[in-house]
Design a protein around this motif. Structure first.
Motif, PDB file in Angstrom:
ATOM      1  N   MET A  86       0.813  -0.983   0.110  1.00  0.00           N
ATOM      2  CA  MET A  86       0.107   0.046   0.072  1.00  0.00           C
ATOM      3  C   MET A  86       0.829   1.133  -0.226  1.00  0.00           C
ATOM      4  O   MET A  86       1.965   1.247   0.672  1.00  0.00           O
ATOM      5  CB  MET A  86      -0.895   0.108   1.247  1.00  0.00           C
ATOM      6  N   MET A  87       0.638   2.234  -0.868  1.00  0.00           N
ATOM      7  CA  MET A  87       1.344   3.434  -0.858  1.00  0.00           C
ATOM      8  C   MET A  87       0.294   4.729  -0.609  1.00  0.00           C
ATOM      9  O   MET A  87      -0.694   4.725  -1.247  1.00  0.00           O
ATOM     10  CB  MET A  87       1.979   3.731  -2.194  1.00  0.00           C
ATOM     11  N   ILE A  88       0.920   5.398   0.522  1.00  0.00           N
ATOM     12  CA  ILE A  88      -0.026   6.625   0.931  1.00  0.00           C
ATOM     13  C   ILE A  88       0.998   7.555   0.781  1.00  0.00           C
ATOM     14  O   ILE A  88       1.747   8.142   1.748  1.00  0.00           O
ATOM     15  CB  ILE A  88      -0.572   6.623   2.280  1.00  0.00           C
ATOM     16  N   LEU A  89       1.212   8.495  -0.471  1.00  0.00           N
ATOM     17  CA  LEU A  89       2.281   9.167  -0.664  1.00  0.00           C
ATOM     18  C   LEU A  89       1.818  10.615  -1.205  1.00  0.00           C
ATOM     19  O   LEU A  89       2.759  11.402  -1.771  1.00  0.00           O
ATOM     20  CB  LEU A  89       3.293   8.930  -1.651  1.00  0.00           C
ATOM     21  N   ARG A  90       0.704  11.021  -1.003  1.00  0.00           N
ATOM     22  CA  ARG A  90       0.156  12.448  -1.595  1.00  0.00           C
ATOM     23  C   ARG A  90       0.634  12.476  -3.008  1.00  0.00           C
ATOM     24  O   ARG A  90       0.453  11.525  -3.813  1.00  0.00           O
ATOM     25  CB  ARG A  90       0.777  13.410  -0.625  1.00  0.00           C
ATOM     26  N   ARG A  91       0.867  13.585  -3.263  1.00  0.00           N
ATOM     27  CA  ARG A  91       1.117  13.953  -4.781  1.00  0.00           C
ATOM     28  C   ARG A  91       2.606  14.095  -4.878  1.00  0.00           C
ATOM     29  O   ARG A  91       3.255  15.025  -5.355  1.00  0.00           O
ATOM     30  CB  ARG A  91       0.434  15.264  -5.229  1.00  0.00           C
ATOM     31  N   ARG A  92       3.613  13.278  -4.391  1.00  0.00           N
ATOM     32  CA  ARG A  92       4.938  13.402  -4.287  1.00  0.00           C
ATOM     33  C   ARG A  92       5.594  12.698  -5.458  1.00  0.00           C
ATOM     34  O   ARG A  92       4.904  11.513  -6.053  1.00  0.00           O
ATOM     35  CB  ARG A  92       5.341  12.712  -2.912  1.00  0.00           C
ATOM     36  N   TRP A  93       6.532  13.149  -5.991  1.00  0.00           N
ATOM     37  CA  TRP A  93       7.430  12.599  -7.115  1.00  0.00           C
ATOM     38  C   TRP A  93       7.756  10.972  -6.921  1.00  0.00           C
ATOM     39  O   TRP A  93       7.724  10.234  -7.547  1.00  0.00           O
ATOM     40  CB  TRP A  93       8.444  13.392  -7.735  1.00  0.00           C
ATOM     41  N   GLU A  94       8.108  10.971  -5.502  1.00  0.00           N
ATOM     42  CA  GLU A  94       8.598   9.398  -5.177  1.00  0.00           C
ATOM     43  C   GLU A  94       7.514   8.405  -5.317  1.00  0.00           C
ATOM     44  O   GLU A  94       7.643   7.202  -5.472  1.00  0.00           O
ATOM     45  CB  GLU A  94       8.685   9.520  -3.546  1.00  0.00           C
ATOM     46  N   TYR A  95       6.058   8.948  -5.513  1.00  0.00           N
ATOM     47  CA  TYR A  95       5.158   7.662  -5.763  1.00  0.00           C
ATOM     48  C   TYR A  95       5.543   7.103  -7.299  1.00  0.00           C
ATOM     49  O   TYR A  95       5.444   5.852  -7.278  1.00  0.00           O
ATOM     50  CB  TYR A  95       3.925   8.595  -5.965  1.00  0.00           C
ATOM     51  N   TRP A  96       6.020   7.921  -8.056  1.00  0.00           N
ATOM     52  CA  TRP A  96       6.006   7.334  -9.630  1.00  0.00           C
ATOM     53  C   TRP A  96       7.521   6.649  -9.480  1.00  0.00           C
ATOM     54  O   TRP A  96       7.398   5.444 -10.171  1.00  0.00           O
ATOM     55  CB  TRP A  96       6.341   8.229 -10.476  1.00  0.00           C
ATOM     56  N   ILE A  97       8.389   6.876  -8.614  1.00  0.00           N
ATOM     57  CA  ILE A  97       9.735   5.861  -8.476  1.00  0.00           C
ATOM     58  C   ILE A  97       9.257   4.479  -8.013  1.00  0.00           C
ATOM     59  O   ILE A  97       9.608   3.466  -8.425  1.00  0.00           O
ATOM     60  CB  ILE A  97      10.564   6.691  -7.868  1.00  0.00           C
ATOM     61  N   CYS A  98       8.402   4.675  -6.761  1.00  0.00           N
ATOM     62  CA  CYS A  98       7.976   3.398  -6.051  1.00  0.00           C
ATOM     63  C   CYS A  98       7.009   2.610  -6.980  1.00  0.00           C
ATOM     64  O   CYS A  98       7.398   1.546  -7.016  1.00  0.00           O
ATOM     65  CB  CYS A  98       7.344   3.819  -4.765  1.00  0.00           C
ATOM     66  N   ALA A  99       6.316   3.228  -7.432  1.00  0.00           N
ATOM     67  CA  ALA A  99       5.240   2.667  -8.420  1.00  0.00           C
ATOM     68  C   ALA A  99       5.920   1.759  -9.514  1.00  0.00           C
ATOM     69  O   ALA A  99       5.704   0.603  -9.586  1.00  0.00           O
ATOM     70  CB  ALA A  99       4.367   3.470  -9.029  1.00  0.00           C
ATOM     71  N   VAL A 100       6.922   2.269 -10.272  1.00  0.00           N
ATOM     72  CA  VAL A 100       7.629   1.673 -11.429  1.00  0.00           C
ATOM     73  C   VAL A 100       8.621   0.420 -10.711  1.00  0.00           C
ATOM     74  O   VAL A 100       8.461  -0.650 -11.281  1.00  0.00           O
ATOM     75  CB  VAL A 100       8.500   2.695 -12.275  1.00  0.00           C
ATOM     76  N   ALA A 101       9.208   0.707  -9.439  1.00  0.00           N
ATOM     77  CA  ALA A 101      10.043  -0.159  -8.899  1.00  0.00           C
ATOM     78  C   ALA A 101       9.377  -1.443  -8.343  1.00  0.00           C
ATOM     79  O   ALA A 101       9.486  -2.613  -8.399  1.00  0.00           O
ATOM     80  CB  ALA A 101      10.463   0.302  -7.508  1.00  0.00           C
ATOM     81  N   LEU A 102       7.829  -1.281  -7.903  1.00  0.00           N
ATOM     82  CA  LEU A 102       6.950  -2.224  -7.379  1.00  0.00           C
ATOM     83  C   LEU A 102       6.630  -2.962  -8.710  1.00  0.00           C
ATOM     84  O   LEU A 102       6.615  -4.272  -8.644  1.00  0.00           O
ATOM     85  CB  LEU A 102       6.010  -1.688  -6.689  1.00  0.00           C
ATOM     86  N   HIS A 103       6.325  -2.307  -9.765  1.00  0.00           N
ATOM     87  CA  HIS A 103       6.055  -3.137 -10.956  1.00  0.00           C
ATOM     88  C   HIS A 103       7.266  -3.949 -11.477  1.00  0.00           C
ATOM     89  O   HIS A 103       6.792  -5.127 -11.992  1.00  0.00           O
ATOM     90  CB  HIS A 103       5.598  -2.068 -12.132  1.00  0.00           C
TER      91      HIS A 103
END
Length: 165
Positions: A90-107
């Motif tokens: 689960m990711m609760i990251l607001r609108r932070r750029w780190e969201y996209w890094i973590c999302a791609v990493a998890l994929h």
């Protein structure tokens, strides 16, 4: 060209033509991180992938090469924790750029991502965590969010990691 690999046709005469004939070729082992992000980095290393800005006039620009490198680092970190293919995060990251890094990493590692809003309360996080078998929660360093996640942690049987950004 990357589009040709997944879209056999990109020009249409009308909406009806598009509706009837639009197709996407998705390979059996498709992985967004490797097949799209890393492939763009290979084909056009300096191509802009993400422009992030906030309410404080801060801006960050990332090329596909940047996203590739940062997501590889994040994926290696997640793997070092034991997060693997099939795990739910689960990711609760607001609108932070780190969201996209973590999302791609998890994929890239084959984990399943559950995005969560900042408005989730402890009971919401517990419900989602137990229903989905969440192994890790990645969250923003926000007092409200951290309090909710910390209170939920002992109530989610499968939760092993709290990761703060």
């Amino acid at each position: 060209m990357l589009l040709d690999r997944y879209l056999p046709r990109i020009d249409f005469d009308s909406y009806e033509d598009f509706k009837e004939n639009f197709k996407i070729n998705v390979p059996e082992n498709f992985n967004f991180g490797f097949d799209i992000v890393d492939e763009w980095a290979k084909q056009e290393p300096d191509k802009l992938a993400l422009v992030w800005c906030n309410d404080h006039d801060e801006e960050r620009r990332f090329t596909f090469t940047d996203i590739k490198k940062l997501s590889n680092q994040a994926a290696n970190y997640f793997v070092s924790l034991g997060i693997q293919k099939g795990d739910v995060v689960m990711m609760i990251l607001r609108r932070r750029w780190e969201y996209w890094i973590c999302a791609v990493a998890l994929h890239k590692i084959g984990a399943t991502l559950i995005p969560g809003t900042l408005q989730l309360t402890t009971k919401d996080i517990v419900y989602r965590g137990n229903a989905a078998g969440v192994k890790a929660i990645i969250c923003v360093n926000d007092d409200f969010v951290m309090n909710q996640v910390n209170a939920a942690f002992p109530q989610i049987d499968t939760l092993q990691y709290k990761i703060m950004v």
